[in-house]
Enzyme design. Sequence first.
Site, PDB file in Angstrom:
ATOM      1  N   TYR A  23       9.442  16.497 -45.534  1.00 26.86           N
ATOM      2  CA  TYR A  23       8.959  15.830 -44.279  1.00 26.86           C
ATOM      3  C   TYR A  23      10.124  16.001 -43.168  1.00 26.86           C
ATOM      4  CZ  TYR A  23       5.810  13.369 -47.355  1.00 26.86           C
ATOM      5  OH  TYR A  23       4.985  13.335 -48.546  1.00 26.86           O
ATOM      6  N   HIS A 100      -0.524  15.265 -40.550  1.00 27.01           N
ATOM      7  CA  HIS A 100       0.185  15.162 -41.579  1.00 27.01           C
ATOM      8  C   HIS A 100       1.300  16.152 -41.121  1.00 27.01           C
ATOM      9  CE1 HIS A 100      -2.550  12.978 -43.906  1.00 27.01           C
ATOM     10  NE2 HIS A 100      -3.715  13.869 -43.575  1.00 27.01           N
TER      11      HIS A 100
HETATM   12  C1  DQA Z   1       1.692  12.759 -45.406  1.00 28.40           C
HETATM   13  C2  DQA Z   1       1.143  13.407 -46.663  1.00 28.40           C
HETATM   14  C3  DQA Z   1       0.682  12.288 -47.823  1.00 28.40           C
HETATM   15  O1  DQA Z   1      -0.038  13.023 -48.598  1.00 28.40           O
HETATM   16  C4  DQA Z   1       1.807  11.472 -48.066  1.00 28.40           C
HETATM   17  O2  DQA Z   1       1.173  10.240 -48.829  1.00 28.40           O
HETATM   18  C5  DQA Z   1       2.400  10.860 -46.831  1.00 28.40           C
HETATM   19  C6  DQA Z   1       2.816  11.771 -45.654  1.00 28.40           C
HETATM   20  C7  DQA Z   1       2.354  13.751 -44.503  1.00 28.40           C
HETATM   21  O3  DQA Z   1       2.553  13.383 -43.141  1.00 28.40           O
HETATM   22  O4  DQA Z   1       2.694  14.998 -44.876  1.00 28.40           O
HETATM   23  O5  DQA Z   1       3.187   9.845 -46.907  1.00 28.40           O
HETATM   24  O6  DQA Z   1       0.479  12.013 -44.528  1.00 28.40           O
END
Ligand code: DQA
Length: 148
Positions: A23, A100
């Site tokens: 992330y 995402h």
């Molecule tokens: C997310 C991807 C999701 O699968 C995950 O549960 C997240 C973050 C992303 O920003 O990549 O919490 O939304």
Amino acid sequence: MIPILVLHGPNLNLLGKREPDIYGHLSLDEINQRLIELGNSIGLKVECKQSNYEGELIDVLQRAGQSAKGVVFNPAGYTHTSVALRDTIAALDIPVIEVHLSNTQAREEFRNRSLIAPVCVGTISGFGWYSYALALHALVNIFGQQAS
Ligand code: DQA
């Protein structure tokens, strides 16, 4: 300035510390600051909110339907599970873009399915914090098309 809501779902308050290999190293505050500054430069008044609670996300989205002209939404883990959030978005008359940080299609199989995507105008995934920036640009483009 066009009012826009940027809404972050569960665990995104931990950005910077949470699985940074996936992330990134920016905190949520740092990302929000970048989005507010970008918004200012392209005619959007960006307001940022985060919640770990499905019901609160629903309340915030319902209110945004009255006060904002568009939403950029990272539903996080609820992407893959929440019929209730999908129903909320389906009931909104303003464009919602799903974003995402990570490329959810390149990860575990359970992340490959989004219950939210079919009721959004589009999905942007895999560009880190810049997924949100791309979504803000996409909203400007949508508003430009509506005006012409
Ligand atoms: C997310 C991807 C999701 O699968 C995950 O549960 C997240 C973050 C992303 O920003 O990549 O919490 O939304």
